[in-house]
Design a protein around this motif. Structure first.
Motif, PDB file in Angstrom:
ATOM      1  N   ASN A  57     131.915  -6.586  16.504  1.00 46.04           N
ATOM      2  CA  ASN A  57     130.585  -6.090  16.105  1.00 46.04           C
ATOM      3  C   ASN A  57     129.508  -6.611  17.055  1.00 46.04           C
ATOM      4  N   PRO A  58     129.528  -6.178  18.323  1.00 42.88           N
ATOM      5  CA  PRO A  58     128.562  -6.710  19.302  1.00 42.88           C
ATOM      6  C   PRO A  58     127.108  -6.429  18.935  1.00 42.88           C
ATOM      7  N   GLU A  59     126.865  -5.306  18.243  1.00 46.20           N
ATOM      8  CA  GLU A  59     125.484  -4.951  17.889  1.00 46.20           C
ATOM      9  C   GLU A  59     124.876  -5.933  16.896  1.00 46.20           C
ATOM     10  N   PHE A  60     125.726  -6.677  16.200  1.00 45.37           N
ATOM     11  CA  PHE A  60     125.229  -7.642  15.228  1.00 45.37           C
ATOM     12  C   PHE A  60     124.731  -8.916  15.897  1.00 45.37           C
ATOM     13  N   TYR A  61     125.111  -9.120  17.130  1.00 47.89           N
ATOM     14  CA  TYR A  61     124.842 -10.409  17.770  1.00 47.89           C
ATOM     15  C   TYR A  61     123.996 -10.342  19.040  1.00 47.89           C
ATOM     16  N   THR A  62     123.977  -9.220  19.721  1.00 47.25           N
ATOM     17  CA  THR A  62     123.237  -9.144  20.982  1.00 47.25           C
ATOM     18  C   THR A  62     122.381  -7.888  21.049  1.00 47.25           C
ATOM     19  N   VAL A  63     121.289  -7.989  21.815  1.00 49.69           N
ATOM     20  CA  VAL A  63     120.406  -6.845  22.044  1.00 49.69           C
ATOM     21  C   VAL A  63     120.722  -6.243  23.407  1.00 49.69           C
ATOM     22  N   ASN A  64     120.341  -4.990  23.597  1.00 50.12           N
ATOM     23  CA  ASN A  64     120.585  -4.327  24.880  1.00 50.12           C
ATOM     24  C   ASN A  64     119.552  -4.705  25.928  1.00 50.12           C
ATOM     25  N   THR A  65     118.317  -4.951  25.470  1.00 55.34           N
ATOM     26  CA  THR A  65     117.224  -5.238  26.398  1.00 55.34           C
ATOM     27  C   THR A  65     116.398  -6.406  25.889  1.00 55.34           C
ATOM     28  N   ILE A  66     116.059  -7.317  26.793  1.00 55.98           N
ATOM     29  CA  ILE A  66     115.187  -8.438  26.448  1.00 55.98           C
ATOM     30  C   ILE A  66     113.734  -8.013  26.647  1.00 55.98           C
ATOM     31  N   GLY A  67     112.946  -8.056  25.578  1.00 58.24           N
ATOM     32  CA  GLY A  67     111.543  -7.670  25.656  1.00 58.24           C
ATOM     33  C   GLY A  67     110.651  -8.815  26.105  1.00 58.24           C
ATOM     34  N   SER A  68     109.375  -8.523  26.246  1.00 62.73           N
ATOM     35  CA  SER A  68     108.412  -9.535  26.700  1.00 62.73           C
ATOM     36  C   SER A  68     107.917 -10.403  25.549  1.00 62.73           C
ATOM     37  N   THR A  69     107.795  -9.822  24.365  1.00 60.99           N
ATOM     38  CA  THR A  69     107.340 -10.577  23.197  1.00 60.99           C
ATOM     39  C   THR A  69     108.223 -10.244  21.995  1.00 60.99           C
ATOM     40  N   LYS A  70     108.269 -11.183  21.060  1.00 63.79           N
ATOM     41  CA  LYS A  70     109.072 -10.990  19.854  1.00 63.79           C
ATOM     42  C   LYS A  70     108.180 -10.642  18.668  1.00 63.79           C
ATOM     43  N   LYS A  71     108.713  -9.834  17.768  1.00 59.99           N
ATOM     44  CA  LYS A  71     108.035  -9.559  16.513  1.00 59.99           C
ATOM     45  C   LYS A  71     108.075 -10.810  15.634  1.00 59.99           C
ATOM     46  N   THR A  72     107.092 -10.948  14.760  1.00 52.15           N
ATOM     47  CA  THR A  72     107.100 -12.104  13.860  1.00 52.15           C
ATOM     48  C   THR A  72     108.198 -11.931  12.821  1.00 52.15           C
ATOM     49  N   LEU A  73     108.627 -13.045  12.248  1.00 55.34           N
ATOM     50  CA  LEU A  73     109.656 -12.987  11.214  1.00 55.34           C
ATOM     51  C   LEU A  73     109.166 -12.211   9.998  1.00 55.34           C
ATOM     52  N   ASP A  74     107.868 -12.319   9.727  1.00 55.14           N
ATOM     53  CA  ASP A  74     107.299 -11.608   8.570  1.00 55.14           C
ATOM     54  C   ASP A  74     107.283 -10.105   8.806  1.00 55.14           C
ATOM     55  N   TYR A  75     107.097  -9.681  10.049  1.00 59.07           N
ATOM     56  CA  TYR A  75     107.191  -8.254  10.381  1.00 59.07           C
ATOM     57  C   TYR A  75     108.601  -7.750  10.076  1.00 59.07           C
ATOM     58  N   CYS A  76     109.596  -8.545  10.470  1.00 61.65           N
ATOM     59  CA  CYS A  76     110.997  -8.158  10.257  1.00 61.65           C
ATOM     60  C   CYS A  76     111.336  -8.099   8.763  1.00 61.65           C
ATOM     61  N   THR A  77     110.890  -9.085   8.003  1.00 63.11           N
ATOM     62  CA  THR A  77     111.189  -9.071   6.565  1.00 63.11           C
ATOM     63  C   THR A  77     110.466  -7.925   5.865  1.00 63.11           C
ATOM     64  N   LEU A  78     109.269  -7.577   6.354  1.00 62.42           N
ATOM     65  CA  LEU A  78     108.528  -6.459   5.764  1.00 62.42           C
ATOM     66  C   LEU A  78     109.262  -5.140   6.003  1.00 62.42           C
TER      67      LEU A  78
END
Length: 366
Positions: free
Chosen positions: A45-66
């Protein structure tokens, strides 16, 4: 040793082995699968552990939980795991509307859900439940715990039965006579390789008792600290204000505070309590050390996110440090691949012991 005592040990070795053989086989088989859990799961399950592209900034954890609350009807967050590796995904565990634990893998740069599975349906969750509880919850945990105790006795009694009366016969006991009859080869295989794997199997079995019996864990703490395990901090007079009132930065603040308290590189995991009085536990694991599972901890008030207690790993008691080492020792991951390979091989051998032992008994019976 007195012949009568040795005969009694042999009788117990036989019948306890026959009685617990099937459980030992199941636990050893699932244990061998769990040694390389991370590697196998990441491969499947590679999609569960790695991303295809590294972005410049990360979303906040609260954005993800929302996102999870809106799009997946997640009602309660249980655990958030973040990683120092920029290629790694964020893994969040939450309860859905049916109160079932669901695991989500999210791209930290876009907040997109890359994969999701019910925890109970995840392959390795089933393997772990089978390993620890035989899929039978508390009853199964008691059965595997007792079987583990029996297996410890089997190892010690097996060594006693194997030990030669005269040291001049030791060399013969240390080899398998492959050219002999099947009956002799089976006995040599059972006893000789049992001797070679004795110490590793004993360590794996004893550490496994930690998850089955509270008295074993308490005894371990008492031997190490002279006292039982210290309870987690509680929230005094909780206000019971829902942290979602500050949902724009609640989890991110926990992350930032912990990251600033412990400025070294490491993975951070947020564990939310299941009740109203226990505190939030945030762990930061050291990334640049060879021995895994060494983490510092911060406890936060569930309702106000106030720092209740800070516990650097260096301040852990001897008992706490030993407890943190139990998992990597039990799984063989303590020194990476060399010890993993050893653990894998001896657990594979362990599942043959009930079979070869049964063959020995059937041969003698005939």
């Amino acid at each position: 040793m007195n012949k009568k005592i040795k005969k009694s040990i042999g009788w117990l070795h036989l019948w306890l082995g026959l009685g617990s053989g099937l459980i030992v086989f199941i636990v050893a088989l699932t244990g061998s699968l769990l040694v390389f859990e991370k590697e196998i799961d990441q491969f499947l399950n590679p999609e569960f552990y790695t991303v295809n592209t590294i972005g410049s900034t990360k979303k906040t954890l609260d954005y993800c939980t929302l996102v999870l609350e809106k799009d997946y009807s997640v009602k309660k967050i249980s655990r958030i795991s973040t990683y120092n590796d920029p290629m790694r995904t964020i893994v969040i565990v939450g309860k859905n509307k049916d109160k079932e634990a669901q695991i989500f893998s999210m791209d930290p740069y876009t907040g997109k859900v890359l994969g999701t599975v019910l925890q109970k349906n995840r392959f390795y969750s089933i393997v772990l439940s089978l390993h620890r509880q035989l899929l039978l919850d508390d009853v199964g945990e008691m059965i595997t715990g007792i079987s583990c105790l029996i297996f410890v006795f089997m190892l010690i009694s097996g060594l006693i039965l194997w030990w030669p009366k005269k040291m001049k016969n030791l060399k013969q006991r240390l080899t398998v006579k492959w050219s002999a009859s099947f009956k002799r080869v089976n006995w040599d295989f059972h006893s000789t390789f049992g001797f070679y794997s004795f110490l590793v199997l004993l360590i794996i079995s004893l550490t496994g008792l930690t998850w089955s019996f509270k008295w074993f864990e308490s005894g371990m703490y008492f031997l190490a600290d002279g006292a039982i395990k210290k309870a987690s901090p509680k929230v005094e007079n909780p206000t019971k204000i829902d942290p979602k009132l500050d949902q724009t930065s609640f989890y991110q603040n926990l992350y930032r505070k912990t990251d600033s308290i412990f400025p070294y590189k490491g993975n951070i995991q947020i564990r939310m309590p299941s009740d109203t009085i226990n505190s939030i536990l945030v762990l930061k694991e050291y990334a640049d050390i060879s021995i895994p599972n060494q983490s510092s901890a911060v406890y936060f008030d569930k309702y106000t996110s106030k720092n209740i207690e800070t516990r650097p790993y260096e301040s852990f008691s001897n008992g706490d440090r030993v407890r943190r080492l139990i998992y990597p020792i039990h799984t063989g991951s303590i020194y990476g691949y060399p010890t993993k390979i050893i653990a894998f091989l001896v657990t594979l051998f362990a599942l043959t012991l009930p079979i070869s032992g049964l063959i020995i008994w059937l041969g003698r019976k005939k």
